[in-house]
Design a protein around this motif. Structure first.
Motif: not given
Ligand SMILES: *Cc1c(COP(=O)(O)O)cnc(C)c1O
Length: 368
Positions: A64-66, A69, A88-89, A91, A132, A158, A160-161, A182, A184, A187, A194, A311
């Motif tokens: 996963n995305g966390s 990191l 940011s989120f 995480a 980010v 990060d 993730a997006h 991420s 997830h 996303k 993942g 968000y």
């Molecule tokens: C979704 C997200 C994460 C975490 O990813 P997961 O796959 O849900 O663990 C981390 N950072 C940001 C900016 C995110 O949007």
């Protein structure tokens, strides 16, 4: 007027579902081999296809995305406080805290919503930068690169997006010593659960691969304590199906976002996208004029059957467990006014028109 219309229900997000027939074909391969995880062929195929699609090397899939990191932070150590963004989120920062890193929040730019670098001389050493690309919008990657080189510290994004987000026509994932993704279900591209890391250097990929596989090196020796972050074949299969559809999804989402922006241009503010990047339409954030209006708009839209999400809220520098205390006025202001509208592949332009008109209607009531 719009309140008389039949209520369509719109969630803020709806995961894209992999086509079952194609998914079944991949699963059949996995069953044929009875190879369900541990760096299987589907995981390898997804790695190769993602590298090709993104134009990157040294991509490592994880669960996963966390975890992506956590793993990136482990690979680069970073003993001194880490400069990171409060917008940011959670995480991004909670994984740093979990790894025992000291955080140093910088403020953000009010237009891009991305981390701004401190311009005065820092009074303390910095161990690394975790920035980010917010909503997929590229950071000032060249300035950050320069900042890292001058101080000889790692730059981790990060990202993730960032599936589909570009800088100078190439994937923004090419920037940084590492960029994490991420995958997830919520996303823009996903594998249910993942994530991935794109490393600049092969040595870092090798180190990460060892750490995320119990610390075992290629020959079965153990030199460092590791853990398990592997992606299974079932998850990789979902990714392979969705990657086949990704370009179509991306252009559809871009069309929807452009339509929202067209209709709402005179009503709310938008994030300003980097002039050298192309929007991947991962989110549809709007800025209300005040925090109070933002909260009231969220409620009004919910009463009209439209889900939204604050968000990111709150600004992470306000969370006590992340070492609250520093003030980040820009991030706190943007966090207090931001609202993400529904944006997902199943929406059609007609839905966006309905939602955007409801936003206008709600704002008209609130601003009366
Ligand atoms: C979704 C997200 C994460 C975490 O990813 P997961 O796959 O849900 O663990 C981390 N950072 C940001 C900016 C995110 O949007």
């Amino acid at each position: 007027m719009s309140t008389m219309a039949p209520k369509a229900m719109y969630g803020v997000n709806k995961p894209l579902l992999p086509d079952l027939e194609r998914y079944g074909k991949y699963l059949a391969q996995a069953h044929e081999r009875a190879w369900l995880t541990n760096f299987g062929p589907l995981q390898q195929e997804l790695t190769d296809r993602l590298e090709a699609r993104l134009g990157v090397e040294n991509l490592l899939l994880v669960a996963n995305g966390s975890l992506a990191l956590h793993l990136a932070y482990r690979v680069f150590g970073m003993d001194d406080p880490v400069l990171t963004t409060p917008f940011s989120f959670v995480a991004t920062a909670s994984t740093l805290a979990w790894e025992g890193k000291a955080l140093r929040f910088g403020d953000i730019d009010p237009r891009s919503f991305n981390l701004s670098l401190p311009n005065n001389d820092l009074d303390e050493p910095i161990g690394g930068v975790v920035a980010v690309h917010v909503y997929g919008n590229p950071c000032d990657v060249e300035a950050i690169e320069h900042f890292g080189k001058e101080r000889r510290i790692p730059i981790i994004y990060d990202a993730a997006h960032c599936m589909g987000s570009t800088y100078d026509g190439e994937s923004v994932l090419r920037w940084g010593d590492a960029a994490t993704l991420s995958f997830h279900a919520t996303k823009v591209f996903h594998t249910v659960e993942g994530g991935a890391i794109v490393f600049r250097r092969k040595e870092d990929l090798a180190k990460a691969k060892q750490l995320m596989n119990f610390g075992l090196d290629g020959s079965g020796r153990m030199t460092d304590p590791g853990t398990n972050m592997k992606m299974s074949e079932y998850h990789a299969a979902a990714g392979l199906v969705l990657l086949e559809d990704f370009d179509e999804v991306l252009s559809h989402r871009r069309e929807l976002k452009a339509l929202y922006q067209d209709i709402l241009r005179d009503w709310v503010e938008f994030q300003v996208w980097h002039e050298r990047g192309e929007d991947n339409a991962a989110y549809m954030p709007i800025l209300a004029s005040t925090s109070r209006e933002c909260v009231a708009l969220e409620t009004a839209l919910s009463e009209r059957g439209i889900g939204t999400r604050r968000y990111f809220f709150p600004s992470l520098n306000r969370l006590p467990f992340l070492g609250a205390g520093v003030s980040c006025p820009v991030s706190e202001d943007i966090s207090s006014r931001i609202l993400c509208l529904p944006l997902y592949a199943d929406l059609q332009p007609a839905d966006v028109r309905i939602i955007a008109e409801e936003v206008k209607g709600a704002l008209t009531d609130l601003r009366r």
